[in-house]
Structure formats: structure tokens, C-alpha cells
Design an enzyme around this catalytic site. Structure first.
Site, PDB file in Angstrom:
ATOM      1  N   HIS A 269      -7.520   1.231  -4.875  1.00 44.29           N
ATOM      2  CA  HIS A 269      -7.346   1.108  -3.429  1.00 44.29           C
ATOM      3  C   HIS A 269      -8.713   0.980  -2.731  1.00 44.29           C
ATOM      4  CE1 HIS A 269      -5.242   1.983   0.457  1.00 44.29           C
ATOM      5  NE2 HIS A 269      -6.442   2.460   0.776  1.00 44.29           N
ATOM      6  N   GLU A 270      -9.591   1.929  -3.028  1.00 42.03           N
ATOM      7  CA  GLU A 270     -10.924   1.872  -2.398  1.00 42.03           C
ATOM      8  C   GLU A 270     -11.685   0.638  -2.890  1.00 42.03           C
ATOM      9  OE1 GLU A 270     -11.266   3.711   0.064  1.00 42.03           O
ATOM     10  OE2 GLU A 270      -9.671   5.155  -0.395  1.00 42.03           O
TER      11      GLU A 270
END
Lengths: 509, 509
Positions: A269-270
Site C-alpha cells: 500500500h505505502e
């Protein structure tokens, strides 16, 4: 030193000043990153003051020095053969400044002071499950946000003014309409899934060391195209992505010994956010052209990689062998297909940031309603916990055992951030719409994804999204890329098809 | 926000501005620390520009905003019941500013640009042992330093003006006299030591893992009183200490698998610097009262811990058991006494930063002579390598095989730092003088040191040195503490006595 010619002298002076402000913002970002990742505990008070000094200097430059330079650049751009990009850069900076200038300095200081103190109260309140101690602070914040909406001005709903800060150009009514249309359809899907035989994901909960988890997530990040020459990954209490310029975009994650999925998917996600930041035009540093479009588009990039790509069958067919190599005991008797199912398990729960891809949106729907009601004054802060708990029962069928697992779970309100939550759901919807378009434009995309060749997708995102910076609103960007504004149908198609595979429910939603 | 009263309003405004400038300096220091310790390689160009922006802002505040505030504070301090501390703070800031204002902005920019480029050339020249490529840059730097001396002004020798930048109030002639007196005495000691049977330190060159080395050095640092609540230790290419305010003072070291002494003593050395920085008055942050006195006093603190304390018999008697626990194979058949001897082994060598405690000073004597001659114009840069090599043969009896191990070894000149080296030797001399005084004032100090109770010494340093900040010159501080100015006799007594123990040479020097 840049070379000035008379045609673009004012514009270049504006660029220089914006870069100076961006340098201060980058320094602030490094001080904050260090605070979360490395800083010794005894330094927190001093660090807070240093961050305050840097913020004041940025603000001072923006209000005292930028307006004159911007005015000169606007005159120059209007009278010369400026490029469309230059025009749009100037226009975006003027919009930012106009908005900023609507807030009196005393109000900004009050908001900063209040949110700084409220955040500490919130931390204590959550730790001790004590909403009453937070209530007066939240009341103060709601009052300030109502005041802020008055300063900004609005036509339909005061919440419009707040939403616009995070998602420029988007109106409450439009989002409400979208969410209202989605609610019954996603609820039908959720009910059908919950009625189906449940998926086993317990085999992902076996202990696995930090080094192995980090190494595996790093291998996935590399394959996605995240450059460790221009970033690094560390551990922190809450995963985040931060940028000090396109050449240094860092991500953090958190290690849970018995839950490799947490570290892996938070990293991806990051990493999706980081690919966007690393992909922004380096030569446009400091200008809107070198900034991300909006929160919802940023979130579309993180969610596309996390969910659409890394929770796909193709992803696990490709990564299963290397995953087996680091997690052999856990995967004994399993298969790529069962990992695919496990990472897509749906289970309504109390905490937003741990929610699955489907029930997640109900967390957002609830917050979106609550924020509007608070800002409109139709819901009092003292009635908030009861209302919250009722909505969680209503939408997700879960019983909130205490406020720490309910209304106190998120940091946003204590920070004075209202109008933010909707961008998370919008991001999921944009992600699906963009990916449908990518599949049209890149006919063999799925074959490439199936063999781990992610650069085809990344290069498409580069040209379609990263390179366009913040020269357009989310809606404009979406229209440029897909020919139409945000459309939730691709998300519905995507999530229905995937859950049909996982749960065997064939529901036309 | 501080509360203003009319009596100290101008003074408090000066403090606020100095703190703002200190916050920018702290942010710069963190960006630099990160650059050496963690930063991804691809970020170096952007980081350099960000550091440039922060430096410009500090400079701008200092020349544009500080003078008015300083003038007002001076008037206030002259007319009110200001404390002596306030008077001295104001006086020191005025001295700094007067000196800064003597350099034209164009000169400062030329020096910054030249040294930035010269440093990169020097790196390449050292790596490729190519003095010729560095020669024109060093010539430019020498010319700039000559110019700088003219701007600053001087009475006796242009080198005075440069020395004064690093060691305010100290004249070349005085240092020369001191060094001239020390040379024959230290040479006699060196010759006697080299004629004695040599010490074996090979048992310290066995492999030992990084984690164990770091853990042992951390235990020593803790015992010294270094607070890991207000600092941390990391690895970098060259050991250093840096501060972002008294509450966050970090040190770095370097790991050599077969040389625990390197990591240990560089940690203790930087730890001595760090104790000073952590011990400065937190409430005086940004003011001279909250700054270290001078480079030589700073160096006296690092060298006192590194040499006088951690190379003592008492130190190794105390630490031998815990050292044995992490390094059992290396210490098989050894003793505390033999470790004490090994860490005090004298062996003239080519590289200053690896020199032993005695021969070290000849490295400094050589550089001190060379710098004076370069600045006076009596030594041409092109003749420098030959002169250097002759002096190393003369003083240390070593043959320089190439310029990389000779004239190109130190970074200082490429950075434009001339006038700096003497402070290293002065630091050793101050350390011995301070420690003799501490022993007088704390009669049972050695008993305490022998059982690892370092806080008696540290608390004495706190009261005598740390708390006094930069309100006095080195000479004044030394006189306040010991009743007289710098006196090299304590150092001579200390080093003779120690080497007598290690080598059995009983020489009255």
C-alpha cells in the site's frame, strides 16, 4: 542558478520561491519521519518546537513573499507565449493562495494550537477508553471547523468547504449520491458473502521472523518498481509514506510476528503511494506539476497495488514459489489459490484500518455521514458514541464493545481533519476505473502481470497519472484518462468478480 | 511564547530570533546526519540543494534580522539591571556578528562554491593518489584564505585571523611557542619509547561481530553517562557527533571486524563530545550560554574520556570482566594490564586519525607549520608534497609512500578549514590540566573511577565546563577552573607517567 530570459523572468522567480518553500517542507518531512522512526524519546518537545519554526517560516514565505511573485508571474503568463503547463501551474498556486488567505492568522494559530493539544488528549482518551475527556476538545474542533467553513464559504452545505480542502472541486451532494447508490449494492454483496462458506486464513497467522518478512516485502516492492536508490523502508508504529523530494521517498511498516499479511500489504500500500511520489516530475519540484493530484488519486495508486494487483490470483500464482521459500511451514499443504482466497477474506469488523476490501467502505460511509451531521450541527458531540455504535450495528452487524474500538479509533478528528475520509473510498473506485482503462489500452496487460512484469502497468501510470502532477482536478484527470468522470461500476464489477471466485457467490450487484 | 516584561523585552526578542536560527541549524544538522547515515544514494544532489536553502535562510536571518534585535538588546542590557550572563551573551553575539560582517557576501559565496567543488576534487584526488588534480584547487583556497585574513584583519601574522575563527582570542605566536617547547620533550619521550621493547596489541585484532562491539561500546557509553534517551549511536563512513539540541545528540562510529579498539575508542571519543553537548544548558538553547566554549575545549572533553579515562589502568581493571565476556577468545591468556598496555601502544605512522596518543601531536605540529607557511606565502602549494614528506621523515621517522597517505589524507583544506588543526593538540593539553584540577577538587576521584563510578567526574565537568557554555574564551575558562591559563606540564606529567608504566621508560621530559 537558472538562466533568466526576459520572457520568463517572473515565472522563474516564482519557481525559485516555490522550490525554497518546498525545501523547507522537505526538511519538515524529514524531521517528522525521524520523529516516528528513530528519534530518542527525550527529544520530543524540542522537535515539536523545531517543526513549529519550520512551519512558521513556510507560512511566512507563502503569505509575505509569494503573492508579489505570483502576481508578476500571472501578468507575464497572460502577456507572453507561456506554455499551457506554466499557465496551469500559476492557476493552481493562485487557487491555493486564495483559499489560504481566507483564513485569518489568529484562526490558523487557534486551530494549530487546539489540534496539537487535542491530539495528545485523544491519545490518552483512546488508551483509557475515555470519550468524556475527549468530548470538550472534539466540540471545540467541530466549532472551529464550522467557523472554517464560514471563512471558506460554500453554496449548498458547509461540509462542501471542508471536503474541498482535501478533494478540490468535489461537492458533498455528489459524493453522497455516489455513496447512497453504492450502499445497498455493496450491502447485498456483503450479505451474500457472509452467507457463503467462510474462507480459512489461519495458515497466514504462523510466526515468521522480521528479517524474512522485510526481505519478502522488499522483493515485492522492487518488482513493483519501487527504487531503493531513491528511498528506504523502516519500521514505525503506524505505516506511512513520506517524501523529501522525488529522489528520497520513504515508506514505513510495522512488524507483527504472527501476521505476515499486515507487513506485506501495508508495504505494498505505502509502496503504491511511493511509486507515485518517486514518479512525479523531478524537474517540476516545488510546482503543482510536480505534486500529486489529490488525496483520492493518491489513494487510488496505493489501493490499486495493494488490492487490485497484490490481492489477485495472478499475483499469488507468480509469488507463491518465493513466498513458500520464506514461509515453508505455514504453506504446508496450501496452494497459490488458497493464499489468494485467504488474503481476500471478508469479515466485518470494528477497526477501519484492519477492514477487508469490501466492508471497508461501510466504515467510510459511516464517517462521511457523521462528519456532515457534526458540521451541520444536527448531531451533537455528546450523542456521537451512541450514534456511532448504532451505525456499526446497522451497516456492519458488529457490536462496538467500547469507544476505544469505536468512535475513538481514528486520529483524524483530533488533528482537525474533517472532510478527509471520503477520499479513501473514492480512491478504491478510481483504482478500478483506471485499471479497466489500462486493460483496454494495454491488451496483454494481464499476461504481463501474471509473470510479474509490473513495469508495463507502472509505465502506463507514469504517463497517465504521475506525469500530470496536480495540473488538473481528480475529475478532470479521470476524464482525460478514461473519457468520463468517476464511475463506480468498474469497482462493482471488479469486487463482484473477485468475490465470486473466492466465495462462489454469483450476484449481479 | 515567552512572557515579556518591559525590562527584558528586547533581550527576549533577541533570544527568540536566536532560537529560530538555532532551529534551522538543528534541521540542517539532521539533514546532514541523515545524509551520512541513512540517505539513499540517489538523493544526494537534491539534499545538497536543500541544505543550501537552509544555510541561506540562516545567513539571511543573521544579517537582515539579527542586527536590529541585537542593537536593541545591547541598549537594554546597558541601561537595565541585566545579569552578567545576559551581558556576556549579548557580547558574544556581537563579536560573532562583527566578524561575520567583515566578509563581503560575494566572498562568502565564492568560498562556499569553491570549497564545495574542491571537496569533490579532493575525494577523487585522494582515491587516485593524484595531487596534481587537487593542486589548482588548493591554490585557489589558499588565495581565498589569504584574502579572508585581510578582511578579518590582524596585527602580527595573517594566520592569527584564521586561528581566531576556531579558537577566539588565541594568537599564532603563543601556540607556536607552546608547540616549540613541547617538540623536543615529546620527541625525547618518543625516541625512548621506540628504543624500549615493543608492546603486543595483536590480540585485539581478532574478529568480533558488529553487534557485540556495539553492545560493549554502548555499555561503556552508558557508564560514562551518555543518555540514549537523548541520543543514539549509528554507523557511518567516518565517526562523528552531532546535535539537534541538547535533547538529541547523536554519535556515529565505524565497524572494523578485526579491530575492536577502533569502534570502541571512536565511540568513547565521540561520546566525550556528546556528553558536553547533552550537558549544555537546555534553557539557553540558541544563546552562547547554551553553546560549547570552543573547538579546543570540545576536543579536551572527547580526549579526556578517550585517552585519560578509557586508556587508564583503572578503566581496564574495571571493564576487563565484561570485555572478556564478549571477547573470550581474543583475551585467552591475557590480563587487564596487557589490554591497558596494548591500547597505549606507541607507533609512529602515516595517518593522523589512526595515530597513538603521543606521536599524534607531531602530525599537528607539521600541519600547523605548513598552514602558517601557506598563508604567509612562504610555501608554494606545488612544493607542498615534498615538504610534507620531509617533515614526516624528520619528526616521525616514517617514509610517505604516496600523497594519498600523505598530504591528501585530511579533508580540512578542501573544505577551506585552515587554522583548525592546532585545536586537537590544545585539547589534549587542556584535558590533562582539567583532570589534574579535578583530582585536587575531588580527592577520592581515582577510587571512584576504579569502580566505574564516572558520574563524579561528569558532574564536575558539568559544573566547571558544560554549564559555562560559550560565555568565556578557552583561556578565560581555563583560568576560572584551574587558576591559570593553558599549561602543558600536566599533559607531560600524564603521558610520561603512563608510558613509563607501559614501556618502563623513566624519563624526565
Amino acid at each position: 542558478m537558472r538562466s533568466f530570459d526576459t520572457m520568463s523572468q517572473a515565472y522563474e522567480a516564482l519557481v525559485d520561491k516555490r522550490q525554497e518553500i518546498a525545501d523547507l517542507a522537505s526538511a519538515s518531512a524529514l524531521l517528522s519521519w525521524d520523529q516516528e522512526v528513530l528519534m530518542p524519546a527525550g527529544a520530543s518537545a524540542r522537535r515539536a518546537r523545531q517543526l513549529g519554526t519550520l512551519a512558521s517560516l513556510q507560512h511566512k514565505m507563502t503569505v509575505e513573499e509569494l503573492p508579489r511573485l505570483l502576481g508578476a508571474a500571472e501578468a507575464e503568463v497572460a502577456n507572453s507565449e507561456a506554455t499551457q503547463t506554466q499557465r496551469l501551474n500559476v492557476q493552481r498556486i493562485r487557487e491555493d493562495l486564495t483559499k489560504q488567505q481566507k483564513l485569518p492568522a489568529a484562526f490558523v494559530a487557534d486551530m494549530a494550537e487546539t489540534s496539537s493539544r487535542a491530539q495528545r488528549v485523544w491519545e490518552g482518551a483512546r488508551a483509557q477508553n475515555d470519550f468524556a475527556s475527549f468530548q470538550p476538545w472534539l466540540e471545540k474542533i467541530v466549532a472551529l471547523k464550522q467557523q472554517e467553513a464560514q471563512y471558506y464559504g460554500y453554496i449548498d452545505h458547509p461540509y462542501d468547504a471542508l471536503l474541498d480542502s482535501y478533494e478540490p472541486g468535489v461537492r458533498t451532494a455528489k459524493v453522497q449520491q455516489l455513496f447512497d447508490a453504492m450502499k445497498p449494492r455493496l450491502k447485498a454483496l456483503l450479505d451474500a458473502v457472509m452467507a457463503a462458506p467462510q474462507v480459512d486464513d489461519s495458515f497466514l497467522m504462523q510466526p515468521i521472523g522480521q528479517d524474512l518478512q522485510m526481505a519478502f516485502s522488499a522483493s515485492v516492492l522492487r518488482q513493483m518498481g519501487y527504487s531503493f536508490e531513491h528511498g528506504r523502508q523502516d519500521l514505525s508504529a503506524h505505516p506511512f509514506c513520506t517524501s523529501f523530494g522525488m529522489e528520497d521517498v520513504r515508506i514505513t511498516t510495522r512488524y507483527r510476528p504472527n501476521d505476515i499479511g499486515f507487513l506485506l500489504y501495508s508495504s505494498i500500500h505505502e509502496g503504491g503511494h511511493a511509486l507515485y511520489e518517486q514518479g512525479l516530475k523531478s524537474e517540476a519540484y516545488g510546482m503543482p506539476e510536480g505534486e500529486a493530484c489529490s488525496l483520492s488519486i493518491h489513494e487510488s495508486m496505493s489501493r490499486m497495488w495493494e488490492n487490485n494487483i497484490a490481492r489477485s490470483e495472478a499475483f499469488w500464482n507468480y509469488f507463491y514459489p518465493s513466498f513458500s521459500a520464506i514461509y515453508p511451514d505455514g504453506l504446508k499443504g496450501q496452494s497459490a489459490e488458497r493464499v489468494f482466497a485467504a488474503v481476500n477474506k471478508v469479515a466485518p469488523s470494528l477497526i477501519r484500518i484492519e477492514a477487508d476490501e469490501l466492508s471497508y467502505h461501510f466504515h467510510i460511509f459511516i464517517r462521511f455521514e457523521i462528519e456532515q451531521a457534526l458540521v451541520a450541527g444536527t448531531l451533537a458531540v455528546r450523542d456521537l458514541p451512541a450514534y456511532w455504535n448504532a451505525q456499526y450495528k446497522n451497516y456492519l452487524g458488529v457490536t462496538v464493545p467500547n469507544d476505544a474500538h469505536g468512535v475513538l479509533q481514528d486520529v483524524h478528528w483530533s488533528l482537525g481533519a474533517m472532510g478527509y475520509f471520503a477520499t479513501y473510498s473514492l480512491g478504491s473506485f478510481y483504482a478500478a476505473q483506471f485499471l479497466e482503462e489500462a486493460r483496454k489500452q494495454l491488451p496483454n496487460l494481464d499476461e504481463k502481470l501474471a509473470v510479474g512484469e509490473f513495469h508495463h502497468l507502472r509505465e502506463w501510470l507514469q504517463g497517465q497519472i504521475y506525469d500530470r502532477g496536480r495540473l488538473h482536478t481528480s475529475d478532470e484527470l479521470c476524464t482525460i484518462i478514461t473519457g468520463r468522470e468517476l464511475d463506480p461500476e468498474p469497482f462493482v464489477r471488479y469486487i463482484s468478480a473477485k468475490l465470486a471466485k473466492v466465495y462462489g457467490v454469483h450476484l449481479v450487484v
